[in-house]
Motif scaffolding. Sequence first.
Motif, short mmCIF file in Angstrom:
data_model
loop_
_atom_site.label_atom_id
_atom_site.label_comp_id
_atom_site.label_asym_id
_atom_site.label_seq_id
_atom_site.Cartn_x
_atom_site.Cartn_y
_atom_site.Cartn_z
N LEU A 1 0.96 -1.07 -0.02
CA LEU A 1 -0.08 0.04 0.08
C LEU A 1 0.90 1.31 0.08
O LEU A 1 2.04 1.08 0.71
CB LEU A 1 -0.83 0.07 1.13
N ASP A 2 0.44 2.56 -0.66
CA ASP A 2 1.31 3.46 -0.92
C ASP A 2 0.51 4.79 -0.72
O ASP A 2 -0.64 4.98 -1.57
CB ASP A 2 2.02 3.42 -2.08
N ALA A 3 0.83 5.60 0.25
CA ALA A 3 -0.13 6.66 0.58
C ALA A 3 -0.16 7.74 -0.68
O ALA A 3 -1.17 8.22 -1.20
CB ALA A 3 0.33 7.52 1.72
N GLU A 4 1.18 7.94 -1.30
CA GLU A 4 1.23 8.76 -2.50
C GLU A 4 0.30 8.23 -3.62
O GLU A 4 -0.12 8.96 -4.48
CB GLU A 4 2.68 8.99 -2.71
N GLN A 5 0.39 7.12 -3.84
CA GLN A 5 -0.31 6.61 -4.96
C GLN A 5 -1.89 6.67 -4.59
O GLN A 5 -2.54 6.93 -5.77
CB GLN A 5 0.15 4.90 -5.17
N GLU B 1 -6.97 13.58 1.40
CA GLU B 1 -6.18 14.02 2.62
C GLU B 1 -6.15 13.02 3.81
O GLU B 1 -5.10 12.47 4.18
CB GLU B 1 -6.18 15.56 2.84
N ALA B 2 -7.51 12.85 4.09
CA ALA B 2 -7.76 12.15 5.36
C ALA B 2 -7.17 10.59 5.03
O ALA B 2 -6.73 10.12 5.93
CB ALA B 2 -9.10 11.92 5.78
N LEU B 3 -7.62 10.09 3.80
CA LEU B 3 -7.04 8.59 3.78
C LEU B 3 -5.64 8.56 3.61
O LEU B 3 -4.83 7.67 4.10
CB LEU B 3 -7.62 8.13 2.28
N ALA B 4 -4.79 9.35 2.89
CA ALA B 4 -3.23 9.35 2.55
C ALA B 4 -2.80 9.51 3.86
O ALA B 4 -1.71 8.86 4.14
CB ALA B 4 -3.01 10.43 1.57
#
Length: 243
Positions: free
Chosen positions: A79-83, A209-212
């Motif tokens: 999993l990747d926040a930036e993606q 924004e919240a999910l990342a």
Amino acid sequence: MPAQLVSIEAAPDLVDQVYRALLGAISSGALAPGERLTQEDIAQRLGVSRQPVLQALRLLKKDGFVHDAPGRGVLVAPLDAEQMRQVYQVRGALDVLAARLAAGQRFCIDPKLMERGRRAARGRNVEAMIDADMAFHQAIYAASGNPLIGRSADQHWRHLRRAMGAVLQAEPQRESLWDEHEAIAKAIAAGDEARAARLSEAHVAQASEALARRLAEQLARGAAAAGRTHSASPPRHRQGDTA
């Protein structure tokens, strides 16, 4: 004389079934990020031959859910926040367009769908939360009158569903989510295209924004915990080591 066509009995598409089974397991976390998958193991667990498994893994690789592994098999993609931010950028553009077009039709979202979403948000069933969220947006895609919007968004929702599942297992859904949905629904029903588009854009930005942020925090905690576990493990005794 017209050519004779032999009737073909309908049969389940094994490749699609295997793909969906694996995607569901990856999205739910049953197949964890970094887990190695091999054709033989999957075929045995699903009770199918290796051929549909091979094809399904190729599709999952193309869609970015698995990567090639050293040696044999593949690894479940991390999993990747930036993606996820990038996925939201594209989904946001589709949502804004869909909301504007649906407002042009003065589409009224089923109140039962809204109540279902609020009920899910009050509960603890993560799958129900995600399903209700997706159903709301899919209703707007369908109301837009442009079938390409829903088809395009579907691929992005597959990745978002996985990230949302991981985050919601540990943290509650945003309290404002369904208030934002209701405001969007009212703007669409009123035929206010500009407001519907503006609210949709703001909604996606806040959700992104919240999910990342939550995902990045969760991944950082996991990495820190793994580091502590690794450092706490005693070194393995090798021949030649001093006791």
